[in-house]
Design an enzyme around this catalytic site. Structure first.
Site, PDB file in Angstrom:
ATOM      1  N   GLU A  90       9.577 -40.457 -22.172  1.00 27.39           N
ATOM      2  CA  GLU A  90       8.665 -39.408 -21.683  1.00 27.39           C
ATOM      3  C   GLU A  90       9.282 -38.584 -20.553  1.00 27.39           C
ATOM      4  O   GLU A  90       8.963 -37.403 -20.388  1.00 27.39           O
ATOM      5  CB  GLU A  90       7.333 -40.007 -21.232  1.00 27.39           C
ATOM      6  CG  GLU A  90       6.442 -40.506 -22.374  1.00 27.39           C
ATOM      7  CD  GLU A  90       6.756 -41.939 -22.786  1.00 27.39           C
ATOM      8  OE1 GLU A  90       7.747 -42.511 -22.252  1.00 27.39           O
ATOM      9  OE2 GLU A  90       6.023 -42.478 -23.644  1.00 27.39           O
ATOM     10  N   PHE A 139      -6.437 -51.969 -21.463  1.00 31.08           N
ATOM     11  CA  PHE A 139      -5.047 -51.958 -21.912  1.00 31.08           C
ATOM     12  C   PHE A 139      -4.468 -50.550 -21.743  1.00 31.08           C
ATOM     13  O   PHE A 139      -5.068 -49.568 -22.166  1.00 31.08           O
ATOM     14  CB  PHE A 139      -4.965 -52.392 -23.383  1.00 31.08           C
ATOM     15  CG  PHE A 139      -3.551 -52.352 -23.915  1.00 31.08           C
ATOM     16  CD1 PHE A 139      -2.564 -53.161 -23.361  1.00 31.08           C
ATOM     17  CD2 PHE A 139      -3.199 -51.471 -24.936  1.00 31.08           C
ATOM     18  CE1 PHE A 139      -1.259 -53.111 -23.829  1.00 31.08           C
ATOM     19  CE2 PHE A 139      -1.894 -51.412 -25.402  1.00 31.08           C
ATOM     20  CZ  PHE A 139      -0.915 -52.233 -24.844  1.00 31.08           C
ATOM     21  N   GLN A 140      -3.324 -50.475 -21.142  1.00 33.24           N
ATOM     22  CA  GLN A 140      -2.619 -49.216 -20.875  1.00 33.24           C
ATOM     23  C   GLN A 140      -3.442 -48.225 -20.069  1.00 33.24           C
ATOM     24  O   GLN A 140      -3.339 -47.019 -20.264  1.00 33.24           O
ATOM     25  CB  GLN A 140      -2.120 -48.580 -22.179  1.00 33.24           C
ATOM     26  CG  GLN A 140      -1.027 -49.434 -22.834  1.00 33.24           C
ATOM     27  CD  GLN A 140      -0.262 -48.724 -23.919  1.00 33.24           C
ATOM     28  OE1 GLN A 140      -0.832 -47.900 -24.643  1.00 33.24           O
ATOM     29  NE2 GLN A 140       1.019 -49.040 -24.041  1.00 33.24           N
ATOM     30  N   LYS A 178      -9.747 -41.039 -24.761  1.00 33.76           N
ATOM     31  CA  LYS A 178      -9.572 -41.176 -26.210  1.00 33.76           C
ATOM     32  C   LYS A 178     -10.847 -40.809 -26.975  1.00 33.76           C
ATOM     33  O   LYS A 178     -10.784 -40.123 -27.998  1.00 33.76           O
ATOM     34  CB  LYS A 178      -9.152 -42.614 -26.543  1.00 33.76           C
ATOM     35  CG  LYS A 178      -8.845 -42.818 -28.019  1.00 33.76           C
ATOM     36  CD  LYS A 178      -8.173 -44.151 -28.298  1.00 33.76           C
ATOM     37  CE  LYS A 178      -7.739 -44.217 -29.769  1.00 33.76           C
ATOM     38  NZ  LYS A 178      -7.044 -45.466 -30.086  1.00 33.76           N
ATOM     39  N   MET A 208      28.506 -38.214  -5.055  1.00 24.57           N
ATOM     40  CA  MET A 208      27.910 -37.695  -3.821  1.00 24.57           C
ATOM     41  C   MET A 208      27.646 -38.832  -2.835  1.00 24.57           C
ATOM     42  O   MET A 208      27.778 -38.661  -1.620  1.00 24.57           O
ATOM     43  CB  MET A 208      26.618 -36.933  -4.145  1.00 24.57           C
ATOM     44  CG  MET A 208      26.064 -36.168  -2.972  1.00 24.57           C
ATOM     45  SD  MET A 208      27.249 -34.973  -2.318  1.00 24.57           S
ATOM     46  CE  MET A 208      26.724 -33.465  -3.130  1.00 24.57           C
TER      47      MET A 208
HETATM   48  C1  LIG Z   1      16.838 -40.591  -9.684  1.00 26.51           C
HETATM   49  C2  LIG Z   1      17.779 -40.549  -8.525  1.00 26.51           C
HETATM   50  N1  LIG Z   1      18.272 -41.680  -7.998  1.00 26.51           N
HETATM   51  C3  LIG Z   1      19.146 -41.643  -6.969  1.00 26.51           C
HETATM   52  C4  LIG Z   1      19.529 -40.446  -6.435  1.00 26.51           C
HETATM   53  C5  LIG Z   1      20.515 -40.400  -5.258  1.00 26.51           C
HETATM   54  N2  LIG Z   1      21.754 -39.746  -5.676  1.00 26.51           N
HETATM   55  C6  LIG Z   1      22.006 -38.423  -5.420  1.00 26.51           C
HETATM   56  S1  LIG Z   1      23.448 -37.907  -6.043  1.00 26.51           S
HETATM   57  C7  LIG Z   1      23.811 -39.426  -6.638  1.00 26.51           C
HETATM   58  C8  LIG Z   1      25.097 -39.670  -7.381  1.00 26.51           C
HETATM   59  C9  LIG Z   1      25.139 -38.965  -8.681  1.00 26.51           C
HETATM   60  O1  LIG Z   1      26.244 -39.464  -9.400  1.00 26.51           O
HETATM   61  P1  LIG Z   1      26.843 -38.680 -10.622  1.00 26.51           P
HETATM   62  O2  LIG Z   1      25.791 -38.364 -11.590  1.00 26.51           O
HETATM   63  O3  LIG Z   1      27.995 -39.454 -11.138  1.00 26.51           O
HETATM   64  O4  LIG Z   1      27.293 -37.303  -9.956  1.00 26.51           O
HETATM   65  P2  LIG Z   1      28.533 -36.996  -8.979  1.00 26.51           P
HETATM   66  O5  LIG Z   1      27.985 -36.922  -7.588  1.00 26.51           O
HETATM   67  O6  LIG Z   1      29.527 -38.082  -9.156  1.00 26.51           O
HETATM   68  O7  LIG Z   1      29.025 -35.668  -9.442  1.00 26.51           O
HETATM   69  C10 LIG Z   1      22.791 -40.336  -6.347  1.00 26.51           C
HETATM   70  C11 LIG Z   1      22.795 -41.790  -6.705  1.00 26.51           C
HETATM   71  C12 LIG Z   1      18.966 -39.286  -7.001  1.00 26.51           C
HETATM   72  N3  LIG Z   1      19.235 -38.068  -6.537  1.00 26.51           N
HETATM   73  N4  LIG Z   1      18.124 -39.354  -8.062  1.00 26.51           N
END
Ligand SMILES: Cc1ncc(C[n+]2csc(CCOP(=O)(O)OP(=O)(O)O)c2C)c(N)n1
Ligand SMILES: [Mg+2]
Length: 580
Positions: A52, A114-115, A164, A480
């Site tokens: 979803e 449920f749900q 529903k 990052m």
């Molecule tokens: C759902 C979610 N969980 C955690 C984060 C924290 N976060 C921001 S950037 C990042 C790393 C992203 O890694 P990647 O997709 O490999 O991108 P890169 O920075 O390596 O280009 C994380 C864990 C987030 N923004 N969103």
């Protein structure tokens, strides 16, 4: 039109009446009655997603690519809660979507059936509005209202939760139905006196800046923005959400402001004496430490949402209105000022701005170990696919490079998760974009971390004939996070190494999903690989770009610090070049 039918049929009929052609979703017990008449609709295509969350992001992508309302559908409980992230994302980025969820039968609400989940309560703070429908007679009107609310004023997500039994009972379907929205009056004309005051400031300021946010794109006001910019000669900065509102190649464009903005854009804001904020919200990622942000600037703040004005920074001239109306009126008012002989002189200002722009252009280093520079990959995708393609990013370093190294010439060409920063956004959003704009090349530029959150929608793309192109910028890391650990945590890389160079093998994963999988790990093959992907238009393509594991995004304003302390590389600050 009055016709006897079930509530479920009324729902589908109402969706057809408001012009829906695509719904992304997954069925389940509570929403199942709606899926039966949906099966027969000749107008509404249902795209069966794999999660979803994918339905929600696809609806966001569809909305941003088409300007229409995106629609997603889910069952009660876990189906609905899986929509929470995209709903929050749409709320932060003002994206018009309608989420339709089944709810347990009205008599069972509150019994922990449920749900059962109180999705109305859960999404209360992240929806523009939400409805619980328990009477089938309310379904048609509620759908009309939901679409109206989502798409007017400041756009945003609206949830329609339908019990529903309301879907199962019979009803006289009446269309059209008068909407009952007392107190909802989103169309406010900008105040003439404020506009005159803004024009007066704009023509007398020495160092004005047009600070442009996503609201300008939502208001479809790019032409008006360009006219105002050229009329006043004021520099323009476009935020992450506003890329393309003024072409990146335009001489008045100073780039993107903020944490990873250009020195020129950040410097322009910091040293300006007048900020004209248009559909922008003084986000902390733009302002840096707010009490040091643009200290000498007066602020004109135009936004359709009065709640934004003076929220983070006091507005000297508040203007409530749609950005297109505001800009149109401002253009007239500035022309009047010019006619009265009042015209700004920005020669000194432009001397300064040009010096910053020339001294500190965006750039990157080619890794010494011969590995691939991620920035080069992204830059070449932009150059090869060109300004007519649409680009969708995930969240992380690759997102910032996608903002920095692709030239955006059109509003809406860059779609990303700005406010919430949702990893996993790219693949499903690109699916929605491509569904909405099937004749356009759609590139998802994703991180190896992000890609592993939602890549199952590649199955949806392959099966439903939605041939997106995905570039996985595979640095083997939550890049990052690694960057912050390098800079602020003594290079202690706690839990940021994904080791995803081969687990999973993205090429084989793509093939398993019925897509074409390609791999590229050398600079010499970048163009050929991108060109190969450009030639494949019948199935989705995934390119696993193996890039340097330690590249960093520059410039950078460290979180919580002042924009004045921007760094262009580690421990390297720009020379602002003025003595005061
Ligand atoms: C759902 C979610 N969980 C955690 C984060 C924290 N976060 C921001 S950037 C990042 C790393 C992203 O890694 P990647 O997709 O490999 O991108 P890169 O920075 O390596 O280009 C994380 C864990 C987030 N923004 N969103
Ligand atoms: Mg990564």
């Amino acid at each position: 039109m009055t016709e006897r039918m079930t509530g479920a049929q009324a729902l589908v009929r109402a969706l057809e009446q408001v012009g829906v052609d695509t719904v992304f979703g997954i069925p389940g017990g509570a929403i199942l009655p709606a899926y039966d008449p949906l099966f027969d609709s000749r107008q509404v295509r249902h795209v069966l997603v794999r999660h979803e969350q994918g339905a929600g992001h696809a609806a966001q992508g569809y909305a941003q690519a088409t300007g229409k309302v995106g629609v997603c559908m889910a069952t009660s409980g876990p189906g609905a809660t899986n929509l929470v992230t995209p709903i929050a994302d749409a709320y932060m980025d003002s994206v018009p979507i309608v989420a339709i969820t089944g709810q347990v039968a009205s008599g069972a609400i509150g019994t922990d059936a449920f749900q059962e989940a109180d999705i109305g309560g859960i999404t209360m703070p992240i929806t523009k509005h939400n409805f619980l429908v328990t009477d089938p007679a309310d379904i048609g009107r509620t759908i009309a209202e939901a679409f109206h609310i989502a798409s007017t004023g400041r756009p945003g997500p609206v949830l329609v939760d339908i019990a529903k039994d309301a879907l199962q009972k019979e009803v006289d379907f009446v269309w059209p139905q008068p909407m009952q929205l007392p107190g909802y009056r989103p169309a406010i004309r900008p105040h003439a006196k404020q506009i005159r005051e803004a024009a007066r400031l704009l023509t007398t300021a020495k160092r004005p800046v047009l600070y442009v946010g996503g609201g300008v794109i939502k208001a479809r006001a790019a032409d008006e923005l360009r006219t105002l910019a050229e009329l006043t000669g004021a520099p323009v900065v476009t935020t992450l959400m506003a890329k393309g509102a003024l072409p990146d190649s335009h001489p008045l464009h100073m780039g993107m402001p903020g944490m990873h903005g250009s020195v020129g854009a950040v410097g322009a804001l910091q040293q300006s004496d007048l900020l004209v904020a248009l559909g922008a919200r003084f986000d902390d990622r733009v302002t840096g430490r707010i009490d040091t942000f643009a200290p000498d600037a007066k602020v004109v703040h135009a936004d359709i949402d009065p709640a934004e004005i003076s929220k983070n920074r006091h507005a000297d001239v508040p203007i409530v209105g749609d950005c297109r109306d505001v800009l149109t009126d401002l253009i007239t008012a500035v022309r009047n000022e010019h006619a009265a002989g009042r015209k700004g002189d920005h020669e000194d200002w432009w001397r300064q701005l040009s010096a910053w722009r020339e001294t500190y252009p965006l750039g990157y280093e080619t890794p010494a170990d011969g590995s691939l520079a991620p920035q080069q990959v992204i830059q070449r995708i932009g150059q090869i696919a060109g300004p007519d393609a649409l680009y969708v990013a995930g969240v992380g370093q690759h997102q910032m490079w996608t903002a920095q190294f692709i030239g955006y010439e059109r509003p809406g060409a860059f779609i990303n998760s700005g406010g919430l920063g949702t990893m996993g956004f790219a693949v499903p959003a690109a699916m929605g974009v491509k569904q909405g704009r099937p004749d356009t090349t759609v590139w998802a530029i994703d991180g190896d971390g992000c890609f592993q959150m939602t890549n199952q929608e590649l199955a949806t793309c392959a099966i439903e004939g939605i041939p997106i192109k995905v570039a996985v910028i595979n640095n083997g890391n939550l890049g990052m996070i690694r960057q912050w650990q390098t800079l602020f945590y003594n290079e202690r890389y706690s839990n940021s190494d994904l080791q995803s160079r081969r687990i999973p093998d993205f090429v084989r994963l793509a093939e398993a999903y019925g897509c074409v999988g390609l791999r590229c790990d050398s600079a010499a093959e970048v163009d050929a690989t991108i060109n190969k992907a450009m030639e494949i238009n019948d199935v989705p393509v995934v390119i696993d770009f193996i890039v340097h594991h330690d590249a960093m995004v520059w410039p950078m304003v460290a979180a919580g610090t002042s924009n004045d302390d921007i760094k262009i590389a580690r421990d390297l600050a720009p020379d602002w070049g003025n003595d005061d």
